[in-house]
Design an enzyme around this catalytic site. Structure first.
Site, PDB file in Angstrom:
ATOM      1  CG  HIS A 224      35.410   3.606 -16.427  1.00  0.00           C
ATOM      2  ND1 HIS A 224      35.797   4.561 -15.513  1.00  0.00           N
ATOM      3  CD2 HIS A 224      35.894   2.432 -15.953  1.00  0.00           C
ATOM      4  CE1 HIS A 224      36.491   4.004 -14.546  1.00  0.00           C
ATOM      5  NE2 HIS A 224      36.560   2.713 -14.777  1.00  0.00           N
ATOM      6  CE  LYS A 226      32.679   2.476 -12.350  1.00  0.00           C
ATOM      7  NZ  LYS A 226      33.882   3.061 -12.976  1.00  0.00           N
ATOM      8  CG  ASP A 231      10.095   5.514 -10.595  1.00  0.00           C
ATOM      9  OD1 ASP A 231      10.062   4.777 -11.602  1.00  0.00           O
ATOM     10  OD2 ASP A 231       9.616   5.200  -9.490  1.00  0.00           O
ATOM     11  CG  HIS A 402      37.836   1.747  -7.554  1.00  0.00           C
ATOM     12  ND1 HIS A 402      36.547   1.815  -8.030  1.00  0.00           N
ATOM     13  CD2 HIS A 402      38.619   1.510  -8.642  1.00  0.00           C
ATOM     14  CE1 HIS A 402      36.541   1.625  -9.333  1.00  0.00           C
ATOM     15  NE2 HIS A 402      37.781   1.432  -9.737  1.00  0.00           N
ATOM     16  CE  LYS A 404      36.843   5.315 -10.290  1.00  0.00           C
ATOM     17  NZ  LYS A 404      38.068   4.706 -10.530  1.00  0.00           N
ATOM     18  CG  ASP A 409      40.330  26.589  -2.251  1.00  0.00           C
ATOM     19  OD1 ASP A 409      41.494  26.175  -2.072  1.00  0.00           O
ATOM     20  OD2 ASP A 409      40.034  27.436  -3.108  1.00  0.00           O
TER      21      ASP A 409
END
Length: 484
Positions: A224, A226, A231, A402, A404, A409
């Site tokens: 899952h 990404k 380089d 979508h 996350k 604070d």
């Protein structure tokens, strides 16, 4: 003949109950949260035969023998590479803020990965901005491009990224592309695979889905993450898959997916590169550790320490879950969370409730419509007790939110691939960044505020008046939370 069929029926019933008894014993003896064990027992007894089958498919963390052996053998050499980061001048625990200091201690002790300073971070929240930025960086690549995604969906600007990768490979850049098999079926059926391979790109299916592997590896264990690393100088991570939202799931009725990516430069790039190398070796057996980061740092500039927190089979258990709990427990004023899939463990649920009961302003932003009906109803099963504890809940109407993210604070944040559900926190290959950068965190806070402005606040009194049908569906799908 009647006696034979009678005997066969009794034998089948006896065999089934022996099987149920054996699976029940296995569930009880497994060390995990009581709520998960009870949920599995409910599924096993409420759904005869099917429940037992579900447990064999989804009930235990099973990476498969070859991958599990690789992951075990890899831990020492990768741990040695991570350990060398502690000698880098960019590891500056004495200058870290209170939030990230304790997370650095936890991750360093459990995984050997320290928080590193000297990074630059750019928050990108427009699909066009994200994809054009990625294309531009690919066009500048000279040596290597490493990518791992859960979903690659052909169409729109995602095809422009594919074309840029092919052109990079043709000019001699080493391109390694790792895609989850279950998340990217349309890509693997498309002409892009052969075109990429013909150009010299290494394209690998992670955790290949096959009927022959159903009982050899847990089916819903997914890659899952990404991550893009170019380089070893520039990296991206965040919630966005390799999709152009204008061409993705347009018929699902949830609107366009709303995502972010973080573009990173600095020593954190090399750590993300190492995470990709880990995933590549787990899947292929081929080891290519990245170079260590440049340890030079300008003490006159803002340091922006970032902690990379990976999780998944072969890595220390529940590390991201621990980091999340530690971050929330350290809050003094506010906690604001965005997540598309909210099916928390009992521990996370109690953490959120207790934090609100301490007088901390806890806000949860989730999509009003979800692409998973089961998750949508299961999420709502938690509303009543969260609202009673003082947690503010917002349902987002501007698409499938979508993103996350967690902002603590207004000073510290977590961004990455991790949903607030047990599959993300306990099962899948995931990655998140713990970022001690007030300017970046403020940008994230402003973005979250824009989500709230497109949301409807759930009122506790009105919520108590919801229909019996809604209450029934909430409780029904709540029983399946180990599978969500």
């Amino acid at each position: 003949m009647d006696k034979f069929y009678h005997f066969l029926t009794l034998a089948s019933i006896a065999l089934y109950w022996l099987l149920v008894a054996g699976v029940t014993l296995r569930v009880v003896l497994k060390r995990r949260s009581v709520s998960v064990s009870l949920s599995w027992l409910m599924i096993i007894y409420i759904l005869p035969v099917v429940g037992v089958g579900c447990y064999f498919l989804f009930g235990e963390l099973n990476l498969g023998k070859k991958r599990a052996d690789r992951a075990r053998d890899m831990f020492q050499p990768f741990g040695k590479w991570f350990g060398q980061l502690n000698d880098c001048h960019t590891h500056l625990p004495e200058s870290m803020g209170a939030h990230i200091y304790k997370i650095d201690e936890l991750c360093n002790n459990r995984m050997g990965i320290p928080a590193l300073s000297g990074n630059t971070l750019s928050l990108q929240n427009s699909p066009s901005e994200i994809l054009h930025s990625i294309i531009n960086d690919i066009e500048q690549a000279e040596q290597s491009i490493r990518m791992v995604f859960y979903i690659w969906h052909p169409g729109g600007l995602a095809d422009s990224v594919a074309s840029a990768l092919i052109q990079a490979a043709k000019r001699g850049v080493d391109v390694k592309l790792l895609l989850d098999s279950a998340g990217s079926p349309r890509f693997f059926r498309s002409p892009w695979v052969s075109m990429m391979k013909d150009a010299g790109i290494d394209v690998v299916q992670a955790l290949e889905v096959s009927p022959w592997r159903i009982f050899l590896r847990r089916l819903d264990l997914r890659q899952h993450r990404k991550i893009i690393v170019i380089d070893d100088n520039v990296a991206y991570t965040g919630s966005m898959n390799m999709v152009d939202p204008a061409y993705f799931k347009q018929s699902s009725g949830v609107g366009q997916w709303i995502d972010i990516m973080v573009r990173v430069t600095g020593p954190t790039v090399n750590v993300l590169s190492a995470i990709h190398c880990w995933d590549w070796e787990v899947e292929t057996g081929s080891r290519t550790l990245p170079q260590l980061p440049q340890c030079k740092i300008d003490p006159t500039l803002q340091q922006h320490p970032v902690q990379v927190v990976p999780s998944g089979p072969g890595m220390p258990e529940h590390l991201i879950s621990q980091v999340l709990a530690l971050a929330i427990h350290q809050s003094n004023k506010s906690v604001r969370i965005t997540t598309p899939y909210f099916v928390p463990s009992a521990d996370l649920l109690e953490t959120l409730k207790m934090t609100a009961q301490r007088g901390i302003n806890v806000e949860l932003i989730i999509p009003h419509k979800n692409d998973s009906m089961m998750v949508q109803w299961a999420s709502r099963a938690f509303y009543a007790e969260l609202l009673a504890a003082g947690v503010k809940i917002y349902e987002f109407y501007g698409g499938l939110l979508h993103t996350k993210s967690v902002v603590i604070d207004d000073q510290f944040c977590l961004v990455g691939t991790v949903n607030m559900d047990m599959r993300s926190l306990w099962l899948n290959f995931e990655v998140t960044l713990a970022i001690d950068d007030q300017a970046f965190t403020q940008e994230m806070r402003w973005l979250q505020q824009s989500y709230i402005e497109q949301s409807y606040s759930i009122d506790e009194k009105q919520w108590k008046q919801r229909s019996l049908r809604s209450r029934f569906l909430e409780r029904l799908f709540y029983l399946f939370n180990p599978l969500l």
